[in-house]
Scaffold this motif. Structure first.
Motif, PDB file in Angstrom:
ATOM      1  N   ARG A  46      -4.411  37.822   8.859  1.00  0.00           N
ATOM      2  CA  ARG A  46      -5.462  37.466   7.901  1.00  0.00           C
ATOM      3  C   ARG A  46      -6.060  36.103   8.218  1.00  0.00           C
ATOM      4  O   ARG A  46      -7.279  35.923   8.167  1.00  0.00           O
ATOM      5  N   GLN A  75     -14.299  52.468   4.869  1.00  0.00           N
ATOM      6  CA  GLN A  75     -13.103  52.067   4.115  1.00  0.00           C
ATOM      7  C   GLN A  75     -12.469  50.807   4.677  1.00  0.00           C
ATOM      8  O   GLN A  75     -11.872  50.016   3.952  1.00  0.00           O
ATOM      9  N   LYS A  77      -9.826  50.354   6.442  1.00  0.00           N
ATOM     10  CA  LYS A  77      -8.364  50.312   6.411  1.00  0.00           C
ATOM     11  C   LYS A  77      -7.820  50.671   7.800  1.00  0.00           C
ATOM     12  O   LYS A  77      -8.301  51.611   8.431  1.00  0.00           O
ATOM     13  N   ASP A 299      -0.469  48.264   6.003  1.00  0.00           N
ATOM     14  CA  ASP A 299      -1.815  48.549   6.484  1.00  0.00           C
ATOM     15  C   ASP A 299      -2.626  47.252   6.397  1.00  0.00           C
ATOM     16  O   ASP A 299      -2.208  46.300   5.734  1.00  0.00           O
ATOM     17  N   ASP A 301      -6.433  45.645   5.466  1.00  0.00           N
ATOM     18  CA  ASP A 301      -7.699  45.912   4.795  1.00  0.00           C
ATOM     19  C   ASP A 301      -8.764  44.955   5.325  1.00  0.00           C
ATOM     20  O   ASP A 301      -8.863  43.808   4.891  1.00  0.00           O
ATOM     21  N   LYS A 303     -11.923  45.194   4.932  1.00  0.00           N
ATOM     22  CA  LYS A 303     -12.960  45.004   3.929  1.00  0.00           C
ATOM     23  C   LYS A 303     -12.610  43.890   2.951  1.00  0.00           C
ATOM     24  O   LYS A 303     -13.430  43.060   2.574  1.00  0.00           O
ATOM     25  N   ALA A 304     -11.328  43.855   2.542  1.00  0.00           N
ATOM     26  CA  ALA A 304     -10.882  42.870   1.557  1.00  0.00           C
ATOM     27  C   ALA A 304     -10.975  41.448   2.093  1.00  0.00           C
ATOM     28  O   ALA A 304     -11.228  40.505   1.341  1.00  0.00           O
TER      29      ALA A 304
END
Length: 311
Positions: A46, A75, A77, A299, A301, A303-304
């Protein structure tokens, strides 16, 4: 190692002094290997994702996000993308995509730039090419479980065969060099992580998780010391005499307990740091138990954590 009581911190201090006098390579592989293959991989990924995005202009960020959407869908993901070899592949993808968007030329074959130690002769062991090929493929198959298993098993088998071949070469006293040996070790370390990745996909039991902790330090015949070692040695010892206490104390702690095999102190320090790299697989995972290694399934993300508009 000739002195097992020499802490890594002391080795780093001495190497810093030695490199100012007689440059030799930094044998530590890319931080991405340790970060993305550790128990804290999701956090490291991240942070890396945000750092890469923050380095782009608004237009570049838009193109970057579009590139990820094209690869992973709306998505965003990525199955097991927050852990292990998939996390490493995503980190590589972020760097590669950012370079391309900036207009830099990036090869789609050969060793991934910056991920392995650079060999001035241009030689890389076969494992480096196999790992690079696999990491480039993963983003396009990560969300396809059957394809992911199929390709991962194929590449793991290839890495195991290549590792055995290199061991046989070592038994026959083939000449080896410091940089090549580190790249071989990284390839073997990656093979162990790829094995773990397959166990996670298949929901293996602890009894099925058998990872070898063997860390082989091959005999190395050549170190890249860019100087006259004997002449630089006198300068190194003189520098130690006038250095601060913590450096002299580090030197005293790292002195060999018996007659050193290295011809010069400069070479001895280079060997100490080179050997430190071979302890990486022993502690880099950071897991408390085999159970926690298998249970670590995250997983990712995209998008997040996107800084740009995803949809």
């Amino acid at each position: 190692m000739e002195n097992m009581q020499c802490p890594a911190e002391d080795v780093a201090i001495l190497a810093s002094v030695a490199r100012d006098i007689c440059p030799f390579p930094d044998y530590n592989p890319s931080p991405l290997f340790v970060d993305m293959l550790s128990i804290n991989s999701s956090l490291h990924l991240r942070n890396h994702y945000r750092e890469v995005q923050s380095s782009l202009t608004p237009k570049q960020l838009e193109d970057f996000t579009q590139g990820l959407r094209t690869t992973f869908g709306r998505q965003g993901k990525v199955t097991l993308g927050g852990v292990g070899v998939v996390a490493l592949s995503l980190a590589v993808l972020f760097d590669t995509l950012a370079r391309q968007i900036r207009g830099e030329w990036v090869s789609d074959s050969g060793p991934i730039p910056g991920l392995f130690l650079k060999n001035m002769r241009g030689y890389y062991p076969p494992q480096v090419h196999t790992v690079s090929e696999y990491l480039r493929l993963v983003p396009y198959i990560a969300n396809n479980p059957s394809r992911m298993v199929e390709e991962s098993e194929k590449y793991l088998k290839k890495l195991i065969i290549q590792g055995r071949h290199l061991e046989k070469l070592g038994e026959n006293h083939t000449m080896n060099e410091d940089i090549t040996a580190v790249n071989e070790m990284v390839g073997s370390y990656f093979a162990g992580c790829l094995y773990l990745h397959l166990r996670r996909i298949n929901n293996a039991t602890v009894e099925e998780l058998v990872i070898s902790n063997r860390s082989r330090s091959p005999d190395v015949n050549f170190f890249h010391l860019n100087c006259d070692p004997e002449m630089a040695d006198r300068q190194f010892l003189a520098e130690l005499q006038k250095s601060e206490n913590r450096i002299r104390e580090a030197f005293n702690r790292c002195k060999p307990n018996h007659e050193r095999k290295a011809k010069t102190w400069l070479l001895y320090v280079a060997q100490l740091q080179w050997l430190d790299v071979f302890t990486l697989p022993l502690y880099a995972f950071g897991y408390e138990s085999p159970e926690s290694m298998i249970a670590h399934r995250e997983d990712f993300d995209l998008k997040a954590d996107a800084l740009g508009k995803w949809t």
